[in-house]
Design an enzyme around this catalytic site. Structure first.
Site, PDB file in Angstrom:
ATOM      1  N   ASP A 181      21.161  13.188 -45.901  1.00  0.00           N
ATOM      2  CA  ASP A 181      21.472  13.869 -44.586  1.00  0.00           C
ATOM      3  C   ASP A 181      21.145  15.217 -44.907  1.00  0.00           C
ATOM      4  O   ASP A 181      21.892  15.757 -45.475  1.00  0.00           O
ATOM      5  CB  ASP A 181      22.899  13.849 -44.121  1.00  0.00           C
ATOM      6  CG  ASP A 181      22.993  14.432 -42.589  1.00  0.00           C
ATOM      7  OD1 ASP A 181      22.553  15.608 -42.598  1.00  0.00           O
ATOM      8  OD2 ASP A 181      23.704  14.058 -41.654  1.00  0.00           O
ATOM      9  N   HIS A 194      22.972  -2.441 -26.582  1.00  0.00           N
ATOM     10  CA  HIS A 194      23.363  -1.029 -26.568  1.00  0.00           C
ATOM     11  C   HIS A 194      24.990  -0.875 -26.113  1.00  0.00           C
ATOM     12  O   HIS A 194      25.483  -0.217 -25.156  1.00  0.00           O
ATOM     13  CB  HIS A 194      22.612  -0.048 -25.460  1.00  0.00           C
ATOM     14  CG  HIS A 194      22.657   1.129 -25.837  1.00  0.00           C
ATOM     15  ND1 HIS A 194      21.613   2.068 -25.569  1.00  0.00           N
ATOM     16  CD2 HIS A 194      23.655   2.223 -26.283  1.00  0.00           C
ATOM     17  CE1 HIS A 194      22.098   3.243 -26.091  1.00  0.00           C
ATOM     18  NE2 HIS A 194      23.086   3.404 -26.630  1.00  0.00           N
ATOM     19  N   ALA A 251      28.738   2.370 -27.417  1.00  0.00           N
ATOM     20  CA  ALA A 251      29.869   3.133 -26.874  1.00  0.00           C
ATOM     21  C   ALA A 251      30.799   2.262 -25.824  1.00  0.00           C
ATOM     22  O   ALA A 251      31.513   2.994 -25.055  1.00  0.00           O
ATOM     23  CB  ALA A 251      29.433   4.365 -26.315  1.00  0.00           C
ATOM     24  N   GLU A 267      14.522   0.449 -23.168  1.00  0.00           N
ATOM     25  CA  GLU A 267      15.747  -0.471 -22.550  1.00  0.00           C
ATOM     26  C   GLU A 267      15.636  -0.426 -21.189  1.00  0.00           C
ATOM     27  O   GLU A 267      15.162   0.602 -20.326  1.00  0.00           O
ATOM     28  CB  GLU A 267      16.993   0.268 -23.081  1.00  0.00           C
ATOM     29  CG  GLU A 267      17.146   0.381 -24.571  1.00  0.00           C
ATOM     30  CD  GLU A 267      18.424   0.921 -25.168  1.00  0.00           C
ATOM     31  OE1 GLU A 267      19.343   1.395 -24.056  1.00  0.00           O
ATOM     32  OE2 GLU A 267      18.682   1.033 -26.362  1.00  0.00           O
TER      33      GLU A 267
END
Length: 530
Positions: A169, A279, A282, A259
């Site tokens: 990162d 997906h 969440a 998607e």
């Protein structure tokens, strides 16, 4: 104001919007033309990943002030087009962090122990233990691409599984890596050393397609790949080829470049060492409520003209910085309003000087609040926290920030100076007890008043009955005085009066006030931030 909710979001967020007085319409499954046809009547909209807010949709949103994304990723929204229109784009970056973290862990376990495949085999009447022999996570190396909110939590959980954690990162300092117990490495090293590779990056110009055929070829034989971030970060066709060749031992994928993932574009068909989910990162009850409420709060703040810390087209602020400067936003905007009313002629320069503790923190957004206050009263276009700096630039207004540790009379204070071709005016503001906004000086005159409502500024000759004459005229017009301050001016025998009144003062009453003998000037300032 009206708000369009174009995707399924938790009713908790919709209820919150309605509680704040907004008219909310829920219209899902709208294509681009459907959005174009209806968006013109809405001041705000709330979306999820299924709604694509294109430049054409944004252009049709003549009243649109804010777009809220109930989730993290905003690649379905044309940020550039929104910013050009001064539309604030907000997301909910933290509410689904735990959900995405836990789903990633579940995907890692699923491909490690072949759980979905074993389940399907048993449900089909088979009993094949040997076929589904897995491996252990202990002592394996997991490479984490993106060691932010989610990546750092993955590291913590995988360390509990006794895995060695390495991370790539470029935006995380070495001190943070050390704190997390993650070894920092470059991307090539991560690809070559990792037994598992998991991705947790936003979709940006730099990260789009960052893991393709070339990067997959650098991975060690038998690697397992997990993606619960953004679909376009990974080339799924190249990954499928590597799985078929045996180079990659398994994969767990939750997000896809296009998607929904339909059968005709699914490259993983027939591969029994792949786990794919639609997906779901969440998709927990708690996360759906959280993102819905968080984005509703952001939309409400934006429509109220307040700064939104989760706005993606403004400079991001750490939470601790936001909490430090948040009490000052309203004061700063009101100082900008008063400053522009005091000034005569077009503005050439706005100078903002921070002293005391404020000088030690990030104040860019506070300066933007001053610009917003100074520009809104003189422009037809709406000026907000997104477009205020650009509006100032296009009008050739120089903006300067100055920071000093000289505390003066107050622990923290702000001086706003507006310069025109006819001179300049300054005012000093502060917060009493970090709550009560006060203007304590205008130019060289010491005052003490709350900047709200209607404010009458009247420099005058120091002689008897000045206060009485002004009070009489206002009283006869049924205009209530809510506060008054008097200060001496530098010129001998002159004072300045700051009078707070409850209502607007009609022009004929202003003429009477200006006609009082001894009045040198009379300005009525409407200190309204909405």
């Amino acid at each position: 104001m009206k708000i369009l909710v174009s995707d399924d979001v938790s009713e908790k967020g919709v209820e919150l919007l309605r509680q704040h007085g907004y008219e909310v319409d829920v219209k899902t499954n709208l294509d681009e033309q459907g959005l174009i046809d209806c968006i013109g009547e809405y001041d705000g909209m709330v979306t999820r990943s299924m709604t694509h807010v294109t430049a054409k949709v944004i252009a049709a949103g003549k009243k649109l002030k804010v777009i809220g994304r109930a989730g993290v990723g905003v690649d379905s929204i044309d940020i550039k087009a929104a910013t050009a229109r001064g539309i604030i784009v907000v997301n909910a970056p933290t509410a689904n962090t735990i959900a995405a973290t836990e789903h990633t862990c579940a995907m890692i376990m699923a491909i490690t122990r072949h759980i979905p495949q074993a389940h399907n085999s048993l449900m089909a009447g088979e009993w094949d233990r040997e076929r589904f022999t897995g491996i252990q996570l202990q002592n394996k190396t997991i490479g984490i691409i993106g060691v932010g909110r989610i990546g750092s939590r993955i590291a913590k959980r995988m360390q509990a599984m006794e895995m060695h954690t390495i991370g790539y990162d470029p935006y995380i300092p070495d001190e943070r890596f050390e704190q997390l117990g993650v070894e920092p490495v470059d991307l090539d090293t991560l690809l070559k050393r990792s037994d598992y590779i998991t991705m947790h990056t936003p979709l940006t110009k730099e990260t789009r397609g960052m893991i393709g055929a070339e990067e997959i070829a650098k991975m060690k034989d038998g690697v397992r790949v997990i993606n619960v971030s953004r679909g376009a970060v990974l080339d799924i066709n190249a990954l499928a080829d590597a799985i078929k060749s045996g180079h990659v031992a398994g994969a767990a994928i939750d997000v896809f470049p296009t998607e929904p993932l339909t059968e005709d574009i699914n490259p993983f068909k027939g591969l029994d060492n792949v786990v794919i989910t639609p997906h779901l990162g969440a998709s927990t009850v708690e996360a759906q409520i959280g993102v819905s409420v968080d984005v509703a709060e952001g939309v409400i703040a934006a429509l109220n003209g307040e700064p939104v810390p989760t706005a993606v087209n403004m400079a991001p602020l750490p939470k601790n910085v936001y909490l430090t400067i948040q009490p000052y936003f309203d004061l700063m905007e009101r100082m900008g309003i008063i400053g522009v009313y005091l000034s005569e002629g077009p503005m050439k320069e706005i100078r903002v000087e921070y002293s005391g503790e404020l000088a030690k923190t990030e104040t860019g957004l506070l300066t933007t609040a001053v610009l917003k206050g100074a520009l809104n009263p003189i422009l037809q276009e709406s000026v907000n926290f997104v477009n205020a700096p650009d509006v100032a630039r296009t009008r050739h207004i120089s903006v300067k920030e100055i920071k000093t540790q000289d505390k003066g009379y107050f622990t923290d204070s702000v001086t706003v100076t507006i310069k025109t071709n006819k001179g300049e005016h300054s005012l000093v503001g502060t917060l009493f007890n970090h709550q009560e906004a006060k203007i304590v000086q205008i130019d060289e005159y010491r005052l003490d008043f709350t900047p709200e409502g209607y404010l009458l500024l009247a420099p005058h000759i120091d002689q008897p009955n000045m206060i009485g004459q002004i009070s009489t005229i206002l009283g006869q017009a049924h205009i209530n005085i809510t506060g008054m301050q008097l200060a001496k001016m530098t010129k001998e025998g002159t004072n300045i009066m700051a009078i707070a009144v409850q209502d607007d003062i009609p022009n004929d009453i202003m003429l009477k006030l200006r006609g009082i003998e001894g009045i040198l000037d009379m300005k009525l300032i409407h200190v309204d931030t909405h």
